[in-house]
Motif scaffolding. Structure first.
Motif, PDB file in Angstrom:
ATOM      1  N   THR A 192     109.487 108.789  44.815  1.00 50.58           N
ATOM      2  CA  THR A 192     110.206 107.329  44.965  1.00 50.58           C
ATOM      3  C   THR A 192     109.623 107.056  46.275  1.00 50.58           C
ATOM      4  O   THR A 192     108.998 107.844  47.140  1.00 50.58           O
ATOM      5  CB  THR A 192     111.531 107.501  45.165  1.00 50.58           C
ATOM      6  OG1 THR A 192     111.949 108.106  46.295  1.00 50.58           O
ATOM      7  CG2 THR A 192     112.390 108.052  43.930  1.00 50.58           C
ATOM      8  N   SER A 193     109.505 105.779  46.781  1.00 52.13           N
ATOM      9  CA  SER A 193     109.213 105.319  47.921  1.00 52.13           C
ATOM     10  C   SER A 193     109.847 106.157  49.073  1.00 52.13           C
ATOM     11  O   SER A 193     109.289 106.477  50.114  1.00 52.13           O
ATOM     12  CB  SER A 193     109.244 103.816  48.052  1.00 52.13           C
ATOM     13  OG  SER A 193     108.644 103.029  47.343  1.00 52.13           O
ATOM     14  N   GLY A 194     111.234 106.187  48.768  1.00 56.82           N
ATOM     15  CA  GLY A 194     111.862 106.761  49.981  1.00 56.82           C
ATOM     16  C   GLY A 194     111.436 108.244  50.198  1.00 56.82           C
ATOM     17  O   GLY A 194     111.179 108.432  51.437  1.00 56.82           O
ATOM     18  N   GLN A 195     111.165 108.949  49.199  1.00 57.31           N
ATOM     19  CA  GLN A 195     110.812 110.262  49.520  1.00 57.31           C
ATOM     20  C   GLN A 195     109.310 110.226  50.327  1.00 57.31           C
ATOM     21  O   GLN A 195     109.003 111.228  50.947  1.00 57.31           O
ATOM     22  CB  GLN A 195     110.471 111.165  48.124  1.00 57.31           C
ATOM     23  CG  GLN A 195     111.919 111.443  47.591  1.00 57.31           C
ATOM     24  CD  GLN A 195     111.606 111.794  46.050  1.00 57.31           C
ATOM     25  OE1 GLN A 195     110.653 111.505  45.294  1.00 57.31           O
ATOM     26  NE2 GLN A 195     112.645 112.448  45.568  1.00 57.31           N
ATOM     27  N   ARG A 196     108.386 109.380  49.693  1.00 52.28           N
ATOM     28  CA  ARG A 196     107.239 109.372  50.193  1.00 52.28           C
ATOM     29  C   ARG A 196     107.014 109.032  51.577  1.00 52.28           C
ATOM     30  O   ARG A 196     106.489 109.476  52.658  1.00 52.28           O
ATOM     31  CB  ARG A 196     106.512 108.006  49.453  1.00 52.28           C
ATOM     32  CG  ARG A 196     105.066 107.980  49.761  1.00 52.28           C
ATOM     33  CD  ARG A 196     104.341 106.894  48.610  1.00 52.28           C
ATOM     34  NE  ARG A 196     104.462 107.445  47.429  1.00 52.28           N
ATOM     35  CZ  ARG A 196     104.927 106.846  46.256  1.00 52.28           C
ATOM     36  NH1 ARG A 196     105.674 105.329  46.665  1.00 52.28           N
ATOM     37  NH2 ARG A 196     104.988 107.078  45.140  1.00 52.28           N
ATOM     38  N   VAL A 197     107.991 107.979  52.218  1.00 50.52           N
ATOM     39  CA  VAL A 197     108.135 107.592  53.362  1.00 50.52           C
ATOM     40  C   VAL A 197     108.517 108.732  54.119  1.00 50.52           C
ATOM     41  O   VAL A 197     107.929 108.996  55.463  1.00 50.52           O
ATOM     42  CB  VAL A 197     108.852 106.500  53.632  1.00 50.52           C
ATOM     43  CG1 VAL A 197     109.186 106.054  54.968  1.00 50.52           C
ATOM     44  CG2 VAL A 197     108.309 105.273  53.067  1.00 50.52           C
ATOM     45  N   VAL A 198     109.735 109.440  53.753  1.00 50.51           N
ATOM     46  CA  VAL A 198     110.431 110.397  54.751  1.00 50.51           C
ATOM     47  C   VAL A 198     109.123 111.779  54.893  1.00 50.51           C
ATOM     48  O   VAL A 198     109.090 112.132  55.971  1.00 50.51           O
ATOM     49  CB  VAL A 198     111.442 110.974  53.819  1.00 50.51           C
ATOM     50  CG1 VAL A 198     111.972 112.370  54.810  1.00 50.51           C
ATOM     51  CG2 VAL A 198     112.682 109.863  53.997  1.00 50.51           C
ATOM     52  N   MET A 199     108.510 111.810  53.774  1.00 53.54           N
ATOM     53  CA  MET A 199     107.611 113.126  53.956  1.00 53.54           C
ATOM     54  C   MET A 199     106.403 112.315  55.045  1.00 53.54           C
ATOM     55  O   MET A 199     106.031 113.391  55.755  1.00 53.54           O
ATOM     56  CB  MET A 199     106.764 113.195  52.428  1.00 53.54           C
ATOM     57  CG  MET A 199     106.930 114.675  52.240  1.00 53.54           C
ATOM     58  SD  MET A 199     106.446 114.923  50.796  1.00 53.54           S
ATOM     59  CE  MET A 199     105.069 116.469  51.137  1.00 53.54           C
ATOM     60  N   ALA A 200     105.873 111.417  54.825  1.00 55.75           N
ATOM     61  CA  ALA A 200     104.876 110.915  55.832  1.00 55.75           C
ATOM     62  C   ALA A 200     105.531 110.854  57.226  1.00 55.75           C
ATOM     63  O   ALA A 200     104.672 111.325  58.219  1.00 55.75           O
ATOM     64  CB  ALA A 200     104.477 109.282  55.245  1.00 55.75           C
ATOM     65  N   LEU A 201     106.763 110.600  57.410  1.00 55.51           N
ATOM     66  CA  LEU A 201     107.403 110.727  58.787  1.00 55.51           C
ATOM     67  C   LEU A 201     107.556 112.098  59.298  1.00 55.51           C
ATOM     68  O   LEU A 201     107.517 112.183  60.473  1.00 55.51           O
ATOM     69  CB  LEU A 201     108.805 109.873  58.743  1.00 55.51           C
ATOM     70  CG  LEU A 201     108.880 108.587  58.631  1.00 55.51           C
ATOM     71  CD1 LEU A 201     110.287 108.064  58.583  1.00 55.51           C
ATOM     72  CD2 LEU A 201     108.148 107.984  59.814  1.00 55.51           C
ATOM     73  N   ASP A 211     118.703 104.418  47.385  1.00 55.83           N
ATOM     74  CA  ASP A 211     117.777 105.236  48.212  1.00 55.83           C
ATOM     75  C   ASP A 211     116.138 105.271  47.782  1.00 55.83           C
ATOM     76  O   ASP A 211     115.551 105.993  48.542  1.00 55.83           O
ATOM     77  CB  ASP A 211     118.262 106.591  48.246  1.00 55.83           C
ATOM     78  CG  ASP A 211     119.682 106.871  49.213  1.00 55.83           C
ATOM     79  OD1 ASP A 211     119.948 105.940  49.723  1.00 55.83           O
ATOM     80  OD2 ASP A 211     120.397 107.746  48.870  1.00 55.83           O
ATOM     81  N   GLU A 212     116.110 104.506  46.790  1.00 53.02           N
ATOM     82  CA  GLU A 212     114.627 104.432  46.388  1.00 53.02           C
ATOM     83  C   GLU A 212     113.651 103.855  47.126  1.00 53.02           C
ATOM     84  O   GLU A 212     112.736 104.276  47.112  1.00 53.02           O
ATOM     85  CB  GLU A 212     114.798 103.642  44.867  1.00 53.02           C
ATOM     86  CG  GLU A 212     115.399 104.501  43.827  1.00 53.02           C
ATOM     87  CD  GLU A 212     114.629 104.402  42.548  1.00 53.02           C
ATOM     88  OE1 GLU A 212     113.974 103.435  42.268  1.00 53.02           O
ATOM     89  OE2 GLU A 212     114.730 105.371  41.674  1.00 53.02           O
ATOM     90  N   VAL A 213     114.086 102.785  47.818  1.00 53.56           N
ATOM     91  CA  VAL A 213     113.181 102.327  48.666  1.00 53.56           C
ATOM     92  C   VAL A 213     114.065 101.766  50.037  1.00 53.56           C
ATOM     93  O   VAL A 213     114.899 101.294  50.044  1.00 53.56           O
ATOM     94  CB  VAL A 213     112.750 100.497  48.054  1.00 53.56           C
ATOM     95  CG1 VAL A 213     111.886 100.169  48.885  1.00 53.56           C
ATOM     96  CG2 VAL A 213     112.400 100.740  46.650  1.00 53.56           C
TER      97      VAL A 213
END
Ligand code: B12
Lengths: 353, 213
Positions: free
Chosen positions: A6-15, A135-137
């Motif tokens: 999900t976008s949420g997971q993607r962003v958290v991982m990048a952070l 929490d998706e986005v």
């Protein structure tokens, strides 16, 4: 890695300075969705329902990873009693300053969030967006920094005069602004925002020298960010960042919005492991990009800043101008899908991070 | 280093340090120069140019640029009794903010031009039509336009069209953030020149507006 996140997971991982399934990207559309809805910008911002519908349509058209809850920076000034000027083809601006002479600062009182219909509208929009995306986005909300709001509150020249020549009144204004900023940021987090974008271009070395920043914007950011009850990113609104990147990392911020005027590879070298980079497509030039130019710009930014994570592709200012054609945004979105998948094995030295 | 080069360097350093006393001492030496413009051209202009370049390259901040232009302006007007400040012969000029509400760019540019001996009408903030009328009526030959918002920058195209319709030969010089971020924009909107800094405004105006001789 090929499973969709999900976008949420993607962003958290990048952070977390790791490589997710692909580079997350963010096209901050504050007033832009009014175009597709065929209504005026003034009308668009008149009801939170419009903003929610606009942001949801924008999300499903461009598939980016973050929703912007920014209405317009001057909405904070509106809450302090300032005048707003609307345009048909661009962001609303602050009109005449409401601090007319420095001594007015002595009588100034910050607005109460709950008593300010314009701010309540933003909170309502965040709540409704959160109900739609869960929490998706992640939803990012904006709080103008205490140090960067005064050009709108009193005019830029008068603000420099205050900063250099009236230290007591400067400190008083900062303390009023800090309290307001913290309250405003926390209210937006409570409404459902995942992150606060601390909008602080006056701290950029484009605007004040580092010596002054260390005594002013830096201290203010440290104090303010420590009182904000959620993650914070700092945006310099396309002002330069390189000379103060280490200082910024010490303010407690996690993200830095970087300028198209700086080399992304240099910024990456200075941020690696410390700050996530947000940027840095040139949104002014974007109006006349061909699909090929859009793709080349995306590819170049990913090659420079993508390896190792810690990168969110975005424009360099935090807002897509009205004049950017939809086709350009579509090209950007497609280019991220095409070139942003991790591992970035087409980038030389992509494991070197 | 020639005497002038040394003075120019000292002036820049004094301005950056906000040292009004030293700025005053340096400017007071202008009395010794052969003519006032020799001093301006060889001491003040190079100091402002260094600052403009520094801002472009990211080594000098806007607040320093602004404070310097303010100190220069204040010191010069204190040294020269009002009305006696020297003026270069030049065509009629005006400066304006087109459509948006950001006054700082205009203020810095206007101050740099005045310190360098140019006189210009300040139109404040204007919309396209009233601006074109005023330019025509006042016989303005060089119009400096400052903007901060992209839509305002794009309005220069309309301004150009209005002036052309009125057969007004005025040259348009533009500047402000959108023109710095898109180096092609000034040509696209039909401007005659674009300056990235206030000192570039001085260079451009020197070329466009100074009458021969
Ligand atoms: C600091 C800043 C802010 C601060 C203060 C802004 C203010 N003045 O009120 C804050 C945080 C409040 C802010 C908010 C916003 N901002 Co802002 N901000 C900036 C930033 C970093 C500097 C702006 C500034 O005031 N510079 C000072 C002036 C003096 O600089 P300048 O115009 O470049 O002028 C110099 C030269 O260009 C030249 N020059 C100027 N005029 C002329 C004229 C001539 C003839 C010549 C030759 C030369 C010349 O001389 C000057 C000195 O060298 C810029 C990005 C950047 N890197 O420049 C964005 C920028 C101006 N912001 C922008 C925008 C959109 C906004 C908002 C509308 C966002 C929003 N949706 O709410 C709001 C509006 C706020 C308001 N007033 O209502 C955009 C505007 C372009 C666009 N996209 O339309 C910019 C350019 C960012 C970008 N890259 O897109 N911002």
């Amino acid at each position: 890695m090929s499973t969709e996140m999900t976008s949420g997971q993607r962003v958290v991982m990048a952070l977390g300075h790791k490589e997710p399934d692909r580079v997350p990207f963010f096209l901050p559309a504050s007033f832009y969705p009014a175009r597709e809805m065929g209504i005026s910008i003034r009308e668009y911002f008149s009801r939170p329902e419009n903003v929610v519908e606009g942001q949801m349509r924008f999300l499903s058209r461009y598939h980016h990873d973050i929703i912007s809850a920014l209405f317009y920076a001057a909405i904070e000034v509106e809450a302090w009693g300032g005048e707003i000027v609307f345009y048909d083809d661009g962001p609303p601006n602050a009109g005449a300053p409401f601090i007319r002479k420095p001594e007015d600062i002595l009588r100034l009182e910050p607005p109460r969030i709950g008593d300010s219909p314009c701010l309540v509208k933003v909170l309502r929009a965040i709540e409704m967006l959160k109900a739609r995306v869960g929490d998706e986005v992640p939803i990012v909300a904006i709080a103008v920094s205490p140090f960067s709001a005064p050009p709108m509150q009193m005019g830029f020249a008068s603000y420099f005069d205050l900063m250099y020549e009236r230290p007591e009144l400067f400190e008083r204004l900062m303390s009023l602004n800090e309290n307001f900023c913290v309250e405003w940021a926390n209210a937006q987090l409570e409404a459902g925002a995942a992150t606060i974008c601390y909008f602080d271009p006056v701290s950029s070395p484009t605007i004040v020298p580092r010596e002054i920043y260390l005594k002013t914007g830096f201290q203010i950011a440290r104090r303010t960010i420590s009182r904000i009850k959620g993650p914070t990113g700092t945006h310099l609104a396309s002002g330069r960042s390189l000379p103060i990147l280490d200082d910024l990392a010490q303010t407690g911020t996690l993200i830095i919005g970087t300028s198209a005027l700086e080399d992304l590879a240099e910024v990456k070298a200075a941020c690696r492991g410390k700050l996530t980079i947000l940027g840095n497509l040139n949104a002014i030039e974007m109006r006349r990009w061909t699909p090929e130019e859009a793709e080349a710009a995306v590819k170049d930014a990913i090659a420079k800043a993508g390896p190792g994570g810690g990168f969110i592709l975005a424009d360099n200012h935090g807002e897509i101008p009205w004049q950017v054609p939809e086709e350009v945004l579509e090209s950007i979105s497609q280019a991220v899908q095409k070139w942003g998948g991790y591992p970035l094995d087409w980038v030389e030295g992509h494991n070197g991070g | 280093m020639t005497g002038y080069e040394r003075l120019s360097y000292q002036l820049e350093q004094a301005l950056l340090a906000l040292d009004r006393l030293v700025v005053k001492q340096i400017l007071a030496e202008s009395g010794q120069a052969g003519n006032i413009f020799e001093f301006t051209d060889r001491v003040i202009v190079p100091a402002m140019e260094m600052m403009g370049e520094g801002w472009e390259q990211g080594t000098i901040a806007l607040s320093q640029y602004y404070m310097s232009s303010r100190i220069l302006e204040e010191t010069l007007s204190a040294l020269l009794p009002s009305g006696t400040s020297p003026q270069r012969p030049h065509q009629k000029m005006a400066i304006t903010i087109l459509n948006d509400y950001h006054a700082l760019g205009k203020r810095i540019v206007s101050s740099a031009l005045q310190v360098n001996g140019f006189r210009l009408t300040d139109y404040g903030r204007r919309e396209v039509d009233e601006l074109a009328e005023a330019v025509k009526e006042d016989g303005i030959r060089v119009l400096l336009v400052s903007v901060l918002m992209l839509p305002s920058a794009l309005l220069v195209k309309q301004l150009r069209r209005r002036l052309d319709e009125m057969a007004c030969p005025t040259k348009i010089v533009v500047g402000g953030a959108p023109f710095r971020f898109d180096g092609q924009l000034w040509r696209e909107v039909g401007a005659d020149a674009m300056g990235k800094t206030a000192s570039e405004a001085v260079e451009i105006v020197t070329e466009l507006a100074v009458e021969s001789g």
